[in-house]
Design an enzyme around this catalytic site. Structure first.
Site, PDB file in Angstrom:
ATOM      1  N   SER A  92      26.061  24.557 118.892  1.00  0.00           N
ATOM      2  CA  SER A  92      26.908  24.308 120.061  1.00  0.00           C
ATOM      3  C   SER A  92      26.469  23.152 120.961  1.00  0.00           C
ATOM      4  CB  SER A  92      26.968  25.587 120.919  1.00  0.00           C
ATOM      5  OG  SER A  92      25.699  25.849 121.490  1.00  0.00           O
ATOM      6  N   THR A 134      36.667  24.598 121.748  1.00  0.00           N
ATOM      7  CA  THR A 134      36.268  23.814 122.911  1.00  0.00           C
ATOM      8  C   THR A 134      37.303  22.749 123.258  1.00  0.00           C
ATOM      9  OG1 THR A 134      34.628  22.184 123.623  1.00  0.00           O
ATOM     10  CG2 THR A 134      34.928  22.418 121.263  1.00  0.00           C
ATOM     11  N   ASP A 135      37.285  22.311 124.513  1.00  0.00           N
ATOM     12  CA  ASP A 135      38.158  21.195 124.901  1.00  0.00           C
ATOM     13  C   ASP A 135      37.664  19.864 124.331  1.00  0.00           C
ATOM     14  OD1 ASP A 135      35.888  20.928 126.488  1.00  0.00           O
ATOM     15  OD2 ASP A 135      36.961  20.832 128.409  1.00  0.00           O
ATOM     16  N   GLU A 136      36.419  19.847 123.823  1.00  0.00           N
ATOM     17  CA  GLU A 136      35.863  18.579 123.329  1.00  0.00           C
ATOM     18  C   GLU A 136      36.614  18.057 122.099  1.00  0.00           C
ATOM     19  OE1 GLU A 136      31.660  18.143 123.264  1.00  0.00           O
ATOM     20  OE2 GLU A 136      31.387  19.462 124.975  1.00  0.00           O
ATOM     21  N   TYR A 159      29.442  17.266 116.867  1.00  0.00           N
ATOM     22  CA  TYR A 159      29.762  18.636 117.295  1.00  0.00           C
ATOM     23  C   TYR A 159      31.272  18.818 117.405  1.00  0.00           C
ATOM     24  CZ  TYR A 159      30.812  22.398 120.601  1.00  0.00           C
ATOM     25  OH  TYR A 159      31.376  23.496 121.220  1.00  0.00           O
ATOM     26  N   LYS A 163      33.927  21.166 115.275  1.00  0.00           N
ATOM     27  CA  LYS A 163      34.780  22.200 115.884  1.00  0.00           C
ATOM     28  C   LYS A 163      36.252  21.905 115.581  1.00  0.00           C
ATOM     29  CE  LYS A 163      33.789  25.277 118.182  1.00  0.00           C
ATOM     30  NZ  LYS A 163      33.368  26.683 117.886  1.00  0.00           N
TER      31      LYS A 163
END
Ligand code: NAD
Ligand code: TDX
Length: 357
Positions: A92, A134-136, A159, A163
């Site tokens: 993460s 995630t918003d990433e 990362y 995701k």
């Protein structure tokens, strides 16, 4: 509303996963069993759930296994007659993904595939695969605008790319095989049990100990902060109430520049720590601006109006009390801090950062 009997929580020994398990057991509408499935990497800590194990007895099970191990995943699903998966397990940390990306693809992409295959093999008994993302995955915003459920994917770090890959696989299993799935994409969480490699706990502990506070670049990057308990409440709501295949963005409507987060943490540690720094200087004097993160996303901010509109969800914590409670939690859990900062984590930090942390 969906009801679940045997929920498999992957990554349940980590930060958000352990808060989620506690949240589910606090819900009167849940009378089933939770099976935590966790490999206990450097970021996982079985003791995060000691209170749950003591309180819930036979309603709580722990499986020490790796989602990269397809046989172990399938066996746990069969053994515990799993009808729902909530998938938190992941590598993460963005900085770590920049240095060692392979583990991110193995756990976040291939591990997710194993879980999806095993869920599919459960057949009609299986009710829901909820994927925590995630918003990433949406990349970076300029000074205005928000991410929402319709924002195109544009990940920048290994990362967030991993995701994004996992999100696509989850949707593909619904579209191809009809697997019942829901997805949430959340902004930055803070709160108890967060591993002290992430901005907030790292700054709390370094400020307490008089160590440098490494702010990347100018500290002007913006994140949208959400208390972990509000994230967990949102996930549980979506799991019970959302239509199959739906995605929800979750955020705190709480944008802050990193420099302001660090200033806030320093002021709280000054006010709440048992002793001042030996020099008498404020903790903000410990800030050092260090080299920027490569590919550092400038701004994240979530438009969570779909979640608000469909379910009336609202964050219960504001930043003022949320950050104060969080700092107090770290100050009063020295034993937890010591235990998670040893072993594999310490070795990695020493190898990558020397004595900077
Ligand atoms: P964390 O690093 O604190 O915990 C991850 C957990 O997963 C640990 O318990 C670890 O042991 C376990 N794990 C890792 N690899 C595994 C593997 N191969 N097999 C089994 N278990 C494994 O992470 P977190 O901050 O709690 O994040 C949980 C999830 O939420 C992640 O999927 C993350 O992408 C997502 N998320 C996090 C945030 C945030 O701000 N922390 C925001 C949005 C989404
Ligand atoms: O030492 C630091 N100095 C610093 O300036 C660290 C660790 C971070 N930062 C900056 C980088 C980011 O702009 O602070 C911001 C927050 O950093 P992290 O805590 O590493 O979080 P971030 O990279 O934003 O990602 C987090 O939120 C989304 C989680 O780690 C992800 O798992 C989640 O998906």
């Amino acid at each position: 509303m969906r009801q679940f009997q045997n929920i498999l929580v992957t990554g349940g020994a980590g930060f958000i996963g352990s808060n989620f398990v506690r949240h589910v057991f606090s819900r009167p509408e849940f009378s089933g069993r939770v099976v935590v499935f966790d490999a206990l990497t450097y970021a996982g800590n079985r003791h995060n759930l000691d209170d749950v194990a003591a309180a819930e007895g036979g309603r709580y099970e722990f499986v020490h296994a790796d989602i990269r191990d397809a046989a172990a995943v399938g066996a746990a699903m069969e053994k515990f007659d799993v009808d729902c998966v909530v998938h938190f397990a992941a590598e993460s940390h963005v900085d770590r993904s920049i240095r060692e990306p392979a583990a991110f693809v193995e756990t976040n992409v291939l591990g997710t595939l194993n879980l999806l295959q095993a869920a599919r093999a459960r057949g009609g008994a299986f009710k829901l695969f909820h994927h925590v993302s995630t918003d990433e995955v949406f990349g970076s915003l300029g000074p205005t605008g928000f991410f929402s459920e319709t924002t195109p994917y544009a990940p920048h770090s290994p990362y967030s790319a991993s995701k994004a890959g996992s999100d696509h696989l989850v949707r593909a299993f619904r579209d191809t095989y009809g697997l019942p799935v829901t997805i949430t994409n959340c902004s930055n969480n803070y709160g108890p049990y967060q591993f002290p490699e992430k901005l907030v706990p790292l700054m709390v502990l370094n400020a307490l100990e008089g160590k440098p506070l490494p702010v990347y670049g100018e500290g002007l990057n913006v994140r949208d902060w959400l208390h972990v308990e509000d994230h967990c409440a949102a996930i549980w709501t979506v799991m019970r109430r959302a239509a199959e295949g739906e995605t929800y963005c979750v955020g705190g409507r709480c944008e802050m520049r990193n420099a302001d987060v660090v200033a806030r943490v320093c002021a709280l540690v000054d006010a709440l720590a048992p002793a001042p720094l030996p020099s008498g200087a404020p903790r903000s004097s410990l800030v050092v601006h260090v080299a920027d993160r490569p590919g550092h996303d400038r701004r994240y901010a979530i438009d969570c109006s779909k979640l608000e509109r469909d379910f009336g969800w609202k964050p219960a914590h504001d930043a003022e009390s949320g950050f104060r409670e969080t700092v107090l939690w770290y100050l009063s859990h020295a034993e937890w801090v010591d235990s998670v900062r040893t072993g594999a984590y310490r070795e990695w930090i020493d190898r990558n950062y020397g004595d900077r942390r």
